[in-house]
Design an enzyme around this catalytic site. Structure first.
Site, PDB file in Angstrom:
ATOM      1  N   ASP A 103      50.474  63.148  20.101  1.00 51.10           N
ATOM      2  CA  ASP A 103      51.405  62.027  20.267  1.00 51.10           C
ATOM      3  C   ASP A 103      52.664  62.475  21.007  1.00 51.10           C
ATOM      4  OD1 ASP A 103      49.691  60.381  18.765  1.00 51.10           O
ATOM      5  OD2 ASP A 103      50.740  60.822  16.891  1.00 51.10           O
ATOM      6  N   ASP A 158      47.993  63.115  11.427  1.00 47.68           N
ATOM      7  CA  ASP A 158      49.417  63.201  11.771  1.00 47.68           C
ATOM      8  C   ASP A 158      50.109  64.048  10.714  1.00 47.68           C
ATOM      9  OD1 ASP A 158      49.203  61.581  14.030  1.00 47.68           O
ATOM     10  OD2 ASP A 158      49.674  59.749  12.944  1.00 47.68           O
TER      11      ASP A 158
END
Length: 180
Positions: free
Chosen positions: A157, A140
């Site tokens: 995401d 991330d």
């Protein structure tokens, strides 16, 4: 015993014929593949191009609201369900099952928003599945903590969330159209 395999082959052939005849199927699968590829390319750029994990404490401040921050996410979206090997296997299994179910439904999808939502979710799930299978965690790096959004996330995401939003919008618009 020979009836069941024959019945399965008939159903599989019927599904494949329906998928091939659906004008939304191939473009949406292509879009899902593109989303997964963009996700993987962005993560490779963060890790190997910018070498973000190795520099500046894993963070580059870009603006008051947005930074690039390297995070290893061992859980699901926004770090939920983080754990060891069992968590990883469960999350990978869920990603595979959801992707396969959505591919199955995509063959029947007749509305563009619905098909686009499926494509976004499939692409995002596959992008994160690749990380989970190859690294044991998901990379991330998109950090909007300047907007009081505490989670760091990635392209996959974002695609999953956009896909869910498209499914909700499609359901709302379809219901509204049916009521007329």
């Amino acid at each position: 015993m020979t009836e069941q395999p024959a019945r399965f082959q008939e159903k599989a052939a019927a599904w494949l014929a329906r998928a091939r005849s659906n004008p939304l199927f191939a473009p949406c699968l292509g879009a899902a593949a593109a989303i997964a590829a963009i996700d993987q390319a962005s993560k490779a750029w963060i890790v190997h191009g910018l070498r973000l994990p190795e520099r500046m404490g894993g963070r580059i401040e870009l603006s008051p609201i947005f930074d690039l921050t390297y995070v290893r996410n061992f859980g699901a979206s926004f770090g939920m369900l983080a754990g060891g090997l069992w968590s990883r296997l469960i999350l990978a299994s869920i990603s595979i099952a959801v992707s396969l179910a959505l591919i199955f439904w995509l063959a029947k999808a007749e509305r563009r928003l619905l098909a686009a939502g499926f494509a976004c979710i499939i692409g995002g799930a596959v992008g994160n599945l690749i990380d989970r299978a190859s690294l044991g965690y998901v990379v991330d790096f998109l950090d909007f903590s300047g907007l009081a959004f505490p989670w760091v996330f990635n392209v996959a995401d974002a695609a999953i969330n956009i896909g869910v939003g498209l499914l909700i919008l499609d359901a709302f618009l379809s219901r509204e159209k049916a009521e007329r």
